[in-house]
Design a protein around this motif. Structure first.
Motif, short mmCIF file in Angstrom:
data_model
loop_
_atom_site.label_atom_id
_atom_site.label_comp_id
_atom_site.label_asym_id
_atom_site.label_seq_id
_atom_site.Cartn_x
_atom_site.Cartn_y
_atom_site.Cartn_z
N UNK A 44 5.71 -16.24 -24.74
CA UNK A 44 5.75 -15.68 -23.53
C UNK A 44 6.84 -14.53 -23.29
N UNK A 45 8.06 -14.62 -24.04
CA UNK A 45 8.85 -13.48 -24.11
C UNK A 45 8.24 -12.46 -24.73
N UNK A 46 7.65 -12.52 -26.06
CA UNK A 46 6.91 -11.42 -26.43
C UNK A 46 5.98 -10.71 -25.40
N UNK A 47 5.20 -11.54 -24.78
CA UNK A 47 4.23 -10.71 -23.74
C UNK A 47 4.84 -10.14 -22.83
N UNK A 48 5.87 -10.85 -22.20
CA UNK A 48 6.45 -10.29 -21.06
C UNK A 48 7.28 -8.87 -21.31
N UNK A 49 7.74 -8.84 -22.74
CA UNK A 49 8.53 -7.70 -22.87
C UNK A 49 7.55 -6.44 -23.25
N UNK A 50 6.33 -6.99 -23.69
CA UNK A 50 5.17 -6.15 -23.93
C UNK A 50 4.56 -5.44 -22.67
N UNK A 51 4.73 -6.18 -21.67
CA UNK A 51 4.05 -5.74 -20.40
C UNK A 51 5.22 -4.74 -19.43
N UNK A 52 6.24 -5.02 -20.01
CA UNK A 52 7.31 -4.03 -19.27
C UNK A 52 8.03 -4.37 -18.09
N UNK A 53 8.81 -3.54 -17.89
CA UNK A 53 10.06 -3.85 -17.02
C UNK A 53 9.44 -3.58 -15.45
N UNK A 54 9.35 -2.14 -15.58
CA UNK A 54 8.96 -1.62 -14.39
C UNK A 54 7.51 -1.60 -13.92
N UNK A 55 7.20 -2.17 -12.75
CA UNK A 55 6.04 -2.62 -12.45
C UNK A 55 5.73 -2.30 -10.71
N UNK A 56 4.79 -2.97 -10.14
CA UNK A 56 4.69 -2.79 -8.68
C UNK A 56 5.74 -3.95 -8.31
N UNK A 57 5.90 -3.91 -6.70
CA UNK A 57 6.99 -4.70 -6.36
C UNK A 57 6.82 -6.38 -6.66
N UNK A 58 5.25 -6.85 -6.25
CA UNK A 58 5.14 -8.28 -6.77
C UNK A 58 5.23 -8.55 -7.89
N UNK A 59 4.78 -7.40 -9.04
CA UNK A 59 4.81 -7.87 -10.25
C UNK A 59 6.13 -7.90 -10.82
N UNK A 60 7.34 -7.15 -10.25
CA UNK A 60 8.53 -7.38 -10.70
C UNK A 60 9.03 -8.66 -10.30
N UNK A 61 8.73 -9.17 -9.07
CA UNK A 61 8.96 -10.47 -8.45
C UNK A 61 8.75 -11.59 -9.32
N UNK A 62 7.58 -11.38 -9.62
CA UNK A 62 6.94 -12.42 -10.66
C UNK A 62 7.53 -12.38 -11.98
N UNK A 63 7.93 -11.30 -12.49
CA UNK A 63 8.62 -11.32 -13.90
C UNK A 63 10.24 -11.87 -13.72
N UNK A 64 10.76 -11.82 -12.66
CA UNK A 64 11.90 -12.53 -12.36
C UNK A 64 11.68 -13.87 -12.67
N UNK A 65 10.75 -14.48 -11.92
CA UNK A 65 10.72 -15.80 -12.14
C UNK A 65 10.25 -16.53 -13.38
N UNK A 66 9.55 -15.47 -14.19
CA UNK A 66 9.30 -15.98 -15.40
C UNK A 66 10.31 -15.86 -16.36
N UNK A 67 11.13 -14.89 -16.27
CA UNK A 67 12.27 -14.82 -17.19
C UNK A 67 13.12 -15.99 -16.74
#
Ligand code: FUC
Ligand code: CA
Length: 843
Positions: free
Chosen positions: A671-694
């Motif tokens: 998951x970590x690999x995939x998440x790093x791959x998808x990047x940090x900067x994104x749309x609002x909700x997508x960043x919100x989702x990434x906080x939860x996944x991390x």
């Protein structure tokens, strides 16, 4: 004390390096929580906007941009107000959540939920395409698959959009005022504006009351001058507006569907005079004036009519009565009840990282956040404020008695052309709206979602039948109930559950969306442990499971039981199963099996579901160590490609329970690999989702990095989340993410501080809720737990996990030792009695 050298022309979107450094080694003390207030020294029209709004080229217009970035929201659940704080001509946008176009029309009785019934010009049923696509997929014919997929579609012509009711304008004509302040106090849900003009202090106070179902505005003048102003209430719905005595009435029907609406605004004064003038009211010479208004429609969530059946008069009488009740009760009593009602929910929890209320405005706080020009306690304030703001927004846009759940903008809408119609998007957005509800102790706020999902069943059965009925099923003339139910990406309040049409049709096929919504609903049982509630939602879950029992097939190549065709949200491609749909089906069948066993029903179904579960095989690791999103993803991943906001293949970790780090630690690495791959900067909700996944990965500093990114490119000056445009899911995603960083409870135990970032090395949280119906408060220092208090509301066994757990003991609330077990893996376990409180402290 604050160095005020940063230029306010530095926009949040400007590339400023995000740094941890603050400009002093300020000592952080955790004591009383700082008051939570959004504060501004300027009206909305003078706010410096971020560039993540209009510049997105969405064409929503400057006025919508002003609303989304600078107005301050108040809400009662179904009523919303957006306050501009303009000096000369105050403006408040008025919203009512059921005011929608689309759906059932005046001429036709039913719009069929967007389903294309019957045969098309090619002589084909929609379900023919479904089975043809499946065959093409099995044959490996990509070209045919694609062309057929374009033809499987719905009709979105009557999907409609969430409408804006109108604006209240209060024309005071003041200018050159002094000491201007505009605040939204989220500790008590009151907005206010104040300034001095000539020799007088003018004050405005705004609230949206759930118990009284009104928006109330109190105006005061203290000094030599009196209140002299004009009230206008123009409609954005072509309403008939009439001013009479002390009121303005606004009534009519939504143009395309005949939905009736009615609103009345009344001015109440102790002194002075109120006079109608054409369609406005002239208020003269008073020290105090109160305005009450309410809005209602004849919408009702009953398929297929979706109307209460009220006449125009009955609707008007209902609203007039509501406003008259508020007037006879009086502003102070309405306010007292409003604050009590709000605080009964909001005060249930608090978090404190050591924030101090800053001397700078909220606008400055946002713009300085990515820079070094901020005290640490101010940065913490921004983080605490945004956390509590998510709770404020949920309470204000989704109450137990609300007629509909929070939409893409909660309840706030500055026009009739919001993107996506400000609808109910169910390939992540509506689900995300409710992520923080249970752990931040706002379970009641989920009620309208539960009702909404329940009401999707009838239209959703038609959709399941229209798109997936086999020839045999059709020949057998089965009742709609025999098909299970589905909804696709875009839903409305009128049972629109079909896939979309046209260019984006393929992106709108998302039959696992209901499974995902049921993940939210089942959490309600995991947290609340209420058997009556489980009894209520179990039939919905069972019916959703039926759809997958009917339609899943074994992919001969892999032996995997798959959905077919499957489509990963917003970027496909069409495939035989994908990680997104397999994960959600896994969650649905797991939860539904557990629910059936808990209720002691349907043993045969449980066997069937267990058998299906054993064939899902949702998670595969790819060549680069990533979680595969598609099972044919047999390539080495190319950094940044595909760079996409959706991380649908990671749902198994959050919000689902599929990826258990204790059983499959290798999945978490992937998951970590995939998440790093998808990047940090994104749309609002997508960043919100990434906080939860991390947070679920257990990496607090990475989650915190996402928080910084969200503040830098996903938050407007009014703290609304920017997709862009404004989309409230990101606000809720953030609040959920912070809660998940501090506590998690989805793996059979309660983990304290699972993803604490170094920036929050000291702090406390009071009143967070864990699954099993536990209410917890705890504090930490140097990133280590100090004390915890746990109230057991259902008497379950309590298993706690945290670093250093073996050095802790369990006491009852009077300090008597309680026997407990030390388990491996930093866990302690003890039996609890319902409604008793326990303490955890150092041995
Ligand atoms: C989903 C997202 C979009 C947007 C829309 C409302 O489909 O992919 O980014 O948030 O919902
Ligand atoms: Ca769960």
């Amino acid at each position: 004390m604050i160095v005020s050298i940063i230029s306010l022309t530095v926009f949040a979107s400007t590339a400023i390096s995000i740094v941890d450094v603050v400009f002093s080694s300020e000592t952080i003390a955790v004591g009383d929580s700082a008051p939570m207030v959004l504060t501004y020294k300027k009206p909305a029209s003078k706010t410096i906007m971020t560039q993540v709004g209009e510049s997105s080229g969405r064409g929503l217009g400057a006025d919508f941009n002003l609303f989304q970035q600078a107005s301050l929201p108040i809400g009662s659940g179904d009523l919303g107000g957006s306050i501009f704080g303009e000096i000369a001509n105050e403006r408040i946008i008025i919203n009512e959540k059921t005011l929608w176009s689309g759906g059932v029309s005046q001429d036709e009785n039913i719009d069929n939920g967007g389903n294309l019934l019957g045969k098309d010009a090619n002589g084909k049923l929609q379900s023919d395409y479904y089975y043809d696509i499946r065959q093409a997929l099995l044959d490996g014919d990509k070209k045919l698959t694609k062309s057929l997929f374009k033809q499987m579609r719905g009709d979105t012509s009557s999907k409609g959009a969430y409408q804006c009711f109108g604006n209240v304008y209060l024309n005071f004509g003041h200018k050159n005022v002094k000491n201007y302040n505009r605040n939204l106090n989220i500790d008590n849900a009151i907005a206010s504006v104040s300034y001095n003009y000539q020799d007088t202090s003018f004050g405005r106070e705004f609230l949206a009351s759930n118990p009284d179902n009104v928006i109330a505005i109190k105006l005061t003048a203290v000094g030599g001058q009196k209140l002299n102003f004009t009230v206008n209430y123009p409609s954005l719905q072509g309403a008939t507006v009439l001013a009479k005595d002390n009121y303005i009435e606004s009534k009519g029907k939504v143009a395309d569907n005949g939905l009736q609406f009615y609103s009345v605004l009344k001015v109440d004064t102790v002194d002075g005079q109120v006079q109608p003038y054409i369609d406005s009211l002239q208020v003269a010479d008073c020290n105090e004036a109160t305005i009450f208004l309410s809005v209602a429609t004849d919408y009702n969530d009953n398929y297929p009519v979706y109307r209460t059946g009220e006449t125009a008069d009955e609707l008007a009488t209902r609203v007039v009565k509501t406003v008259d009740n508020a007037i006879s009760k009086g502003y102070e009593a309405v306010k007292t009840d409003h604050i009590a009602d709000y605080k009964a929910l909001y005060d249930r929890m608090s978090v404190n990282f050591g924030a101090k209320q800053p001397k700078i405005t909220t606008e400055q706080l946002l713009y300085r956040y990515p820079t070094v020009f901020l005290w640490k306690s101010e940065r913490l304030y921004a983080e605490q404020l945004l956390f509590n703001y998510g709770r404020y927004l949920l309470i204000s846009s989704s109450r137990e008695n609300s007629k509909l759940p929070a939409n893409l903008q909660g309840v706030w809408n500055g026009g009739n052309n919001a993107l996506w119609g400000s609808d109910y998007h169910v390939n992540i957005n509506l689900q995300m709206n409710y992520w923080p509800a249970y752990n931040t102790n706002l379970a009641e706020c989920v009620t309208p979602l539960v009702e909404y999902v329940d009401k999707l069943r009838e239209p959703g059965r038609v959709t399941a039948k229209t798109y997936t009925a086999t020839k045999e099923e059709l020949a057998a003339n089965l009742p709609n109930e025999a098909y299970g139910f589905i909804a696709n990406t875009e839903c409305n309040p009128f049972g629109h559950t079909s896939p979309g049409e046209g260019k984006y049709a393929k992106a709108l096929w998302s039959p696992a969306a209901v499974a995902w919504l049921l993940q939210n609903l089942y959490e309600g049982y995991e947290y609340g442990c209420d058997i009556d509630y489980l009894t209520q939602i179990y039939p919905i879950m069972k019916e959703a499971a039926l759809y997958f029992e009917r339609t899943m097939i074994v992919d001969p190549a892999s032996g995997r039981l798959v959905t077919a065709p499957a489509y990963s949200p917003e970027h496909g491609p069409i495939s035989l199963g994908n990680t997104y749909e397999q994960s959600l089906v896994w969650q649905l069948l797991t939860d539904t099996s557990t629910a059936a066993k808990t209720l002691g029903v349907d043993p045969d179904k449980v066997n069937l579901w267990q058998d299906m579960l054993s064939k899902l095989n949702p998670i595969e690791i790819g060549k680069s160590g990533q979680i595969k999103e598609w099972y044919n993803e047999n390539y080495v991943i190319d950094l940044g490609k595909p760079f996409h906001r959706h991380t649908s293949h990671l749902l198994g970790l959050f919000p689902c329970d599929l990826m258990d780090k204790n059983v499959h630690p290798e999945w978490i690495d992937s998951v970590e690999t995939s998440l790093n791959w998808r990047g940090t900067k994104s749309t609002g909700w997508a960043m919100g989702q990434r906080i939860n996944t991390w947070a679920r990965i257990g990496d607090g500093n990475k989650a915190y990095k996402m928080i910084k990114q969200l503040f830098t490119s996903g938050i407007y000056p009014n703290f609304f989340d920017a997709h862009p445009p404004f989309q409230i899911d990101g606000n809720f995603g953030y609040t959920s993410g912070v809660a998940e960083m501090l506590m998690q409870s989805n793996l059979g135990y309660i983990e304290l501080l699972p993803a604490l970032p170094s920036s929050w090395s000291k702090g406390e949280i009071n009143g967070i809720v864990a699954r099993g119906n536990f209410l917890l408060s705890f504090n930490w220092d140097n990133a280590s737990l100090q004390n915890a208090t746990i109230t057991s509301n259902s008497g379950n066994t309590c298993v706690l996990r945290f670093d250093g757990a073996s050095n802790f003991k369990v006491l009852d609330k009077d300090g008597n030792a309680i026997s407990y077990l030390k388990l491996s893996g930093n866990q302690i376990s003890f039996e609890t009695e319902a409604n008793k409180t326990y303490q955890i402290c150092y041995i």
